[in-house]
Design a protein around this motif. Structure first.
Motif, short mmCIF file in Angstrom:
data_model
loop_
_atom_site.label_atom_id
_atom_site.label_comp_id
_atom_site.label_asym_id
_atom_site.label_seq_id
_atom_site.Cartn_x
_atom_site.Cartn_y
_atom_site.Cartn_z
N ALA A 159 33.90 38.17 23.15
CA ALA A 159 33.94 39.62 23.08
C ALA A 159 34.17 40.09 24.80
O ALA A 159 33.93 39.54 25.78
CB ALA A 159 32.46 39.83 22.95
N PRO A 160 34.56 41.03 24.69
CA PRO A 160 35.05 41.96 26.04
C PRO A 160 33.98 41.90 26.90
O PRO A 160 32.90 42.26 26.38
CB PRO A 160 35.77 43.15 25.63
N SER A 161 34.09 41.90 28.23
CA SER A 161 33.04 42.01 29.27
C SER A 161 33.42 42.64 30.33
O SER A 161 34.41 42.26 31.08
CB SER A 161 32.28 40.53 29.63
N PRO A 162 32.71 43.75 30.95
CA PRO A 162 32.85 44.35 32.19
C PRO A 162 32.62 43.69 33.34
O PRO A 162 31.96 44.37 34.38
CB PRO A 162 32.38 45.82 31.98
N MET A 163 32.74 42.57 33.50
CA MET A 163 32.12 41.94 34.60
C MET A 163 33.10 42.09 36.01
O MET A 163 34.06 42.46 36.02
CB MET A 163 32.63 40.17 34.18
N LYS A 164 32.00 42.07 36.81
CA LYS A 164 32.71 42.42 38.26
C LYS A 164 32.34 41.24 39.22
O LYS A 164 31.24 40.61 38.97
CB LYS A 164 32.07 43.91 38.87
N MET A 165 33.17 40.95 40.14
CA MET A 165 32.90 39.66 41.11
C MET A 165 33.71 39.90 42.34
O MET A 165 34.56 40.68 42.52
CB MET A 165 33.25 38.60 40.45
N SER A 166 33.27 39.29 43.48
CA SER A 166 33.86 39.19 44.59
C SER A 166 34.16 37.75 44.70
O SER A 166 33.54 36.93 44.25
CB SER A 166 32.81 39.57 45.85
N VAL A 167 35.44 37.66 45.60
CA VAL A 167 35.85 36.22 45.54
C VAL A 167 36.13 35.98 46.97
O VAL A 167 36.72 36.87 47.63
CB VAL A 167 37.28 36.14 44.68
N ALA A 168 36.19 34.98 47.41
CA ALA A 168 36.78 34.41 48.74
C ALA A 168 37.34 33.01 48.60
O ALA A 168 36.99 32.27 48.00
CB ALA A 168 35.66 34.10 49.93
N SER B 28 41.07 31.17 64.79
CA SER B 28 40.89 32.66 64.92
C SER B 28 41.00 33.57 63.65
O SER B 28 41.46 32.95 62.65
CB SER B 28 42.20 33.29 65.88
N GLU B 29 40.54 34.51 63.72
CA GLU B 29 40.15 35.50 62.36
C GLU B 29 39.84 34.77 61.15
O GLU B 29 40.72 34.33 60.50
CB GLU B 29 41.84 36.26 61.84
N PRO B 30 38.57 34.23 61.18
CA PRO B 30 37.88 33.49 60.10
C PRO B 30 38.15 33.93 59.01
O PRO B 30 38.08 33.48 57.85
CB PRO B 30 36.74 32.78 60.68
N LEU B 31 37.70 35.32 58.87
CA LEU B 31 37.60 36.30 57.71
C LEU B 31 38.53 37.27 57.61
O LEU B 31 38.89 37.88 58.73
CB LEU B 31 36.41 37.00 57.73
N ARG B 32 39.30 37.35 56.44
CA ARG B 32 40.61 38.06 56.31
C ARG B 32 40.54 39.09 55.01
O ARG B 32 39.71 38.37 53.99
CB ARG B 32 41.81 37.43 56.32
N GLY B 33 40.99 40.01 54.86
CA GLY B 33 40.85 40.87 53.47
C GLY B 33 39.90 41.93 53.63
O GLY B 33 40.05 42.53 54.97
N GLU B 34 39.10 42.15 52.95
CA GLU B 34 38.17 43.26 52.68
C GLU B 34 37.01 42.97 53.38
O GLU B 34 35.90 43.21 52.87
CB GLU B 34 37.94 43.85 51.21
N ILE B 35 36.98 42.54 54.68
CA ILE B 35 35.64 41.94 55.41
C ILE B 35 34.96 43.32 55.64
O ILE B 35 33.79 43.19 55.94
CB ILE B 35 36.19 41.23 56.59
N VAL C 143 37.95 39.20 48.70
CA VAL C 143 38.31 40.34 47.99
C VAL C 143 36.91 40.76 47.27
O VAL C 143 36.25 40.24 46.76
CB VAL C 143 39.37 40.05 46.84
N HIS C 144 36.55 41.93 47.65
CA HIS C 144 35.08 42.51 47.28
C HIS C 144 35.02 42.79 45.87
O HIS C 144 34.22 42.53 45.11
CB HIS C 144 34.76 43.69 48.23
N ASP C 145 36.11 43.34 45.29
CA ASP C 145 36.14 43.64 43.87
C ASP C 145 37.40 43.12 43.26
O ASP C 145 38.25 44.14 43.03
CB ASP C 145 35.96 45.41 43.65
N VAL C 146 37.48 42.19 42.76
CA VAL C 146 38.28 41.58 42.02
C VAL C 146 38.75 42.51 40.71
O VAL C 146 37.65 42.45 40.01
CB VAL C 146 38.30 40.28 41.65
N GLN C 147 39.98 42.82 40.51
CA GLN C 147 40.39 43.44 39.38
C GLN C 147 40.92 42.58 38.30
O GLN C 147 42.02 41.99 38.30
CB GLN C 147 41.36 44.42 39.66
#
Length: 177
Positions: free
Chosen positions: A49-58, A167-174, A36-40
């Motif tokens: 304190a609130p933080s607008p952190m952005k991350m990708s996760v696999a 097969s299909e080693p990468l899935r999701g928002e590749i 997932v490129h942009d985890v919500q």
């Protein structure tokens, strides 16, 4: 097994290049990876304190143990950014999953644990908290609510990994890698 938290269910690695790290694990036979490129995140809070952190996760599984790769995508405050800024990369946390998140969260606070950052993914049943245990254990402890859709997704990843034929080693928002 911890008498407080239960079984370790996940190892979390904070990385600078998630694509390279997924390939490193694939080379060891661990996969497939769900990316997932942009985890919500909802209401992400860093040290109170609130933080607008952005991350990708696999995510992938090796047996019953989930492997999580996290790549921060901005300079917003988080324990992930702290980890990378200290010159490290690699294993940052171990995680325990629970269907009674509030009970475990309250118990951890009663025992003197402090929260480094916390938030949720997909609403109230997707809460997570990272306990600031690095000075004590050399890593962070995460507790995560798996009573809702996030837990169902984790079960699916484990099942797919158990039946994976390479097969299909990468899935999701590749397409965003």
């Amino acid at each position: 097994m911890s008498r407080i938290f239960g079984n370790i269910t996940q190892l979390g690695y904070v990385v600078r290049d998630i694509r390279t790290e997924m390939q490193r694990w694939l080379d060891q036979g661990v996969g497939p990876w769900f990316y997932v490129h942009d985890v919500q995140t909802d209401n992400f809070v860093y040290r109170g304190a609130p933080s607008p952190m952005k991350m990708s996760v696999a995510l992938a599984n090796s047996g019953d143990l989930q492997i999580e790769l996290i790549q921060p995508r901005n300079d917003a405050p988080s324990l992930y950014k702290e980890f990378l800024d200290s010159g490290r990369e690699g294993l940052q946390h171990i995680a325990y999953w629970t269907k009674d998140f509030q009970g475990l969260y309250d118990k951890a606070l009663e025992l003197g644990y402090t929260v480094g950052h916390e938030g949720s993914i997909g609403g109230e049943q997707g809460r997570f908290a990272y306990l600031d245990t690095e000075q004590t254990f050399g890593h962070i402890i995460e507790i995560s609510d798996t009573s809702g859709p996030k837990g169902q997704f984790f079960d699916y990843i484990r099942q797919v990994a158990a039946e994976w034929n390479g097969s299909e080693p990468l899935r999701g928002e590749i397409d965003k890698l």
